[in-house]
Design an enzyme around this catalytic site. Structure first.
Site, PDB file in Angstrom:
ATOM      1  N   ASN A  75       0.842  -1.192   0.000  1.00  0.00           N
ATOM      2  CA  ASN A  75       0.000   0.000   0.000  1.00  0.00           C
ATOM      3  C   ASN A  75       0.875   1.239   0.000  1.00  0.00           C
ATOM      4  O   ASN A  75       1.987   1.245   0.534  1.00  0.00           O
ATOM      5  CB  ASN A  75      -0.948   0.020   1.217  1.00  0.00           C
ATOM      6  CG  ASN A  75      -0.335   0.704   2.430  1.00  0.00           C
ATOM      7  OD1 ASN A  75      -0.298   1.937   2.507  1.00  0.00           O
ATOM      8  ND2 ASN A  75       0.179  -0.100   3.349  1.00  0.00           N
ATOM      9  N   GLY A 104      -0.481   7.033   1.927  1.00  0.00           N
ATOM     10  CA  GLY A 104       0.006   8.385   2.212  1.00  0.00           C
ATOM     11  C   GLY A 104      -0.780   9.101   3.295  1.00  0.00           C
ATOM     12  O   GLY A 104      -0.895  10.326   3.297  1.00  0.00           O
ATOM     13  N   ASN A 116       2.302   6.600  15.399  1.00  0.00           N
ATOM     14  CA  ASN A 116       2.763   5.993  14.146  1.00  0.00           C
ATOM     15  C   ASN A 116       4.049   6.718  13.747  1.00  0.00           C
ATOM     16  O   ASN A 116       4.006   7.807  13.176  1.00  0.00           O
ATOM     17  CB  ASN A 116       1.683   6.135  13.071  1.00  0.00           C
ATOM     18  CG  ASN A 116       2.094   5.455  11.775  1.00  0.00           C
ATOM     19  OD1 ASN A 116       3.206   4.936  11.672  1.00  0.00           O
ATOM     20  ND2 ASN A 116       1.215   5.464  10.798  1.00  0.00           N
ATOM     21  N   CYS A 163       5.422   5.080   9.159  1.00  0.00           N
ATOM     22  CA  CYS A 163       4.758   5.018   7.841  1.00  0.00           C
ATOM     23  C   CYS A 163       5.811   5.221   6.747  1.00  0.00           C
ATOM     24  O   CYS A 163       6.445   6.279   6.685  1.00  0.00           O
ATOM     25  CB  CYS A 163       3.669   6.076   7.722  1.00  0.00           C
ATOM     26  SG  CYS A 163       2.964   6.106   6.047  1.00  0.00           S
ATOM     27  N   ILE A 183       5.040  -5.185  13.922  1.00  0.00           N
ATOM     28  CA  ILE A 183       5.741  -4.205  13.112  1.00  0.00           C
ATOM     29  C   ILE A 183       4.753  -3.481  12.177  1.00  0.00           C
ATOM     30  O   ILE A 183       3.675  -4.001  11.881  1.00  0.00           O
ATOM     31  CB  ILE A 183       6.818  -4.887  12.225  1.00  0.00           C
ATOM     32  CG1 ILE A 183       6.209  -6.008  11.387  1.00  0.00           C
ATOM     33  CG2 ILE A 183       7.954  -5.376  13.052  1.00  0.00           C
ATOM     34  CD1 ILE A 183       7.163  -6.694  10.413  1.00  0.00           C
ATOM     35  N   ASN A 184       5.160  -2.301  11.702  1.00  0.00           N
ATOM     36  CA  ASN A 184       4.468  -1.668  10.581  1.00  0.00           C
ATOM     37  C   ASN A 184       4.947  -2.357   9.289  1.00  0.00           C
ATOM     38  O   ASN A 184       5.632  -3.373   9.353  1.00  0.00           O
ATOM     39  CB  ASN A 184       4.758  -0.155  10.568  1.00  0.00           C
ATOM     40  CG  ASN A 184       3.665   0.639   9.863  1.00  0.00           C
ATOM     41  OD1 ASN A 184       3.067   0.170   8.896  1.00  0.00           O
ATOM     42  ND2 ASN A 184       3.401   1.841  10.329  1.00  0.00           N
ATOM     43  N   THR A 185       4.645  -1.800   8.148  1.00  0.00           N
ATOM     44  CA  THR A 185       4.941  -2.482   6.883  1.00  0.00           C
ATOM     45  C   THR A 185       6.420  -2.380   6.490  1.00  0.00           C
ATOM     46  O   THR A 185       7.127  -1.464   6.905  1.00  0.00           O
ATOM     47  CB  THR A 185       4.091  -1.881   5.751  1.00  0.00           C
ATOM     48  OG1 THR A 185       4.332  -0.473   5.710  1.00  0.00           O
ATOM     49  CG2 THR A 185       2.620  -2.140   5.974  1.00  0.00           C
ATOM     50  N   GLY A 197       0.690  -8.413   5.337  1.00  0.00           N
ATOM     51  CA  GLY A 197       0.063  -9.707   5.073  1.00  0.00           C
ATOM     52  C   GLY A 197       0.963 -10.871   5.456  1.00  0.00           C
ATOM     53  O   GLY A 197       2.042 -10.680   6.044  1.00  0.00           O
ATOM     54  N   GLY A 236      -4.645  -7.138  10.704  1.00  0.00           N
ATOM     55  CA  GLY A 236      -4.622  -6.028   9.755  1.00  0.00           C
ATOM     56  C   GLY A 236      -5.104  -6.424   8.380  1.00  0.00           C
ATOM     57  O   GLY A 236      -6.300  -6.473   8.097  1.00  0.00           O
TER      58      GLY A 236
HETATM   59  C1  SIN Z   1      -0.286   4.856   4.651  1.00  0.00           C
HETATM   60  O1  SIN Z   1      -1.195   5.653   4.960  1.00  0.00           O
HETATM   61  O2  SIN Z   1       0.454   5.073   3.676  1.00  0.00           O
HETATM   62  C2  SIN Z   1      -0.100   3.606   5.450  1.00  0.00           C
HETATM   63  C3  SIN Z   1       0.010   3.854   6.897  1.00  0.00           C
HETATM   64  C4  SIN Z   1       1.278   3.353   7.515  1.00  0.00           C
HETATM   65  O3  SIN Z   1       2.059   2.657   6.866  1.00  0.00           O
HETATM   66  O4  SIN Z   1       1.520   3.629   8.676  1.00  0.00           O
END
Ligand code: SIN
Length: 327
Positions: free
Chosen positions: A86, A89, A144, A147, A207-209, A233, A282
């Site tokens: 994703n 933003g 957060n 991101c 973790i975040n992505t 995922g 998630g």
């Molecule tokens: C995003 O809004 O781009 C994803 C949120 C995130 O990765 O924290």
């Protein structure tokens, strides 16, 4: 790690559906260890039919920023092998819109409500935390700092000194419990976890992505408008498990929320055994909006089958001495 002299508000405890599933996550008492992850359930409104908030341990709403944000150029999501990229933003209506338009409904949800916030500077986070501190229906704040899809999105999470400074500043600005969401895009997750705890974090979310990209070679074009994106995922579950285990081993008392590819009770239990106290579901919710509820139901069945008195007894029970890390 509470700051000296700071009095914490007591968290509202929703009625426990099954006391064997209840967990203490730092200062928060959750009905069960299953939360919905920020950015994957909106503000809860469209999920209620499939995963009613009352069955969850907590809901973490989509990131709120100081000013409204339009988000990144489309396409913003694309599927990959066992995962999803994703590049949203941080699209959102800003803190005023959140408090005036979305929070009233959130207040009625019979679960712990955690508001995820992001900014480009310490001032942004402090202003957001101060504003939320005065609002009813906000049980905790998740910072957060991870991101990968916006300018400055990883500034804090990739610098332990900046992480400490930020969390310390937010700690002074709010009495609400603070969760800090860490990034896997670092070489030493333990150093950043330590920095967050030193700043006064109550809970670590990880973790975040993972930063990644996808390419359509025929068009010689990236599949995402933002070119790169964040991978989530099942593909990232092994990375998340490894990082949760490393942080739990370094800080056995730190409350940890495991995030990354959790779609079943078995996935959740792997994270608890690695050292997490709770988990966030998630990406699985995009495939099945009832995924959160199903994980809770699956955990209830395992607790029955295994005859556990409390699911908390599973936390950090990995027998890692049988196979040590490489020398
Ligand atoms: C995003 O809004 O781009 C994803 C949120 C995130 O990765 O924290």
């Amino acid at each position: 790690m509470p700051s000296p002299g700071m009095t914490r508000r007591t968290t509202r405890v929703p009625p426990a559906a099954d006391p064997r599933l209840a967990v203490s996550l730092g200062p928060l008492r959750l009905r069960n260890p299953v939360m919905l992850a920020s950015g994957t359930c909106g503000y809860g409104e469209e999920f209620a039919e499939f995963t009613p908030p009352g069955v969850l341990g907590a809901i973490v709403v989509k990131t709120v920023t100081r000013q409204p944000r339009d988000g990144n150029r489309p396409p913003r999501v694309c599927e990959t092998a066992s995962g999803m990229l994703n590049s949203i933003g941080l699209e959102n209506g800003g803190i005023d819109y959140f408090c005036e338009t979305l929070l009233p409904a959130l207040r009625t949800y019979p679960t712990i409500r955690i508001v995820n916030i992001a900014g480009a500077t310490t001032d942004d986070y402090v202003a957001l935390a101060k504003r939320l501190d005065g609002e009813k229906g906000v049980d905790a704040i998740e910072l957060n700092i991870s991101c990968p899809n916006v300018a400055h999105g990883l500034d804090f999470a990739t610098s332990p000194p900046q992480t400490t400074e930020l969390v310390r500043a937010v700690r002074r600005a709010t009495e609400r419990p603070i969760l800090v969401k860490l990034s896997p895009n670092v070489t030493d997750i333990v150093a950043v976890a330590k920095a967050a705890l030193e700043g006064g974090a109550d809970v670590l979310s990880l973790i975040n992505t993972l930063q990644g990209m996808a390419i359509d070679w025929r068009r010689r074009a990236p599949r995402l408008g933002g070119i790169t994106g964040g991978l989530s995922g099942p593909a990232i579950k092994p990375v998340a498990l490894r990082m949760v285990w490393q942080v739990a081993r370094a800080f056995p008392k730190a409350p940890i929320v495991g995030i990354g590819g959790i779609a079943s009770a078995d996935d959740a239990l792997e994270f608890l055994v690695a050292g997490a106290t709770a988990v966030q579901v998630g990406t699985a919710s995009f495939l099945d909006p009832a995924a959160g509820r199903k994980v809770v139901e699956g955990l209830t069945k395992v607790v029955d089958d295994e005859k556990w008195e409390s699911i908390e007894s599973v936390r950090g029970t990995l027998k890692s001495s049988e196979a040590g890390p490489p020398a």
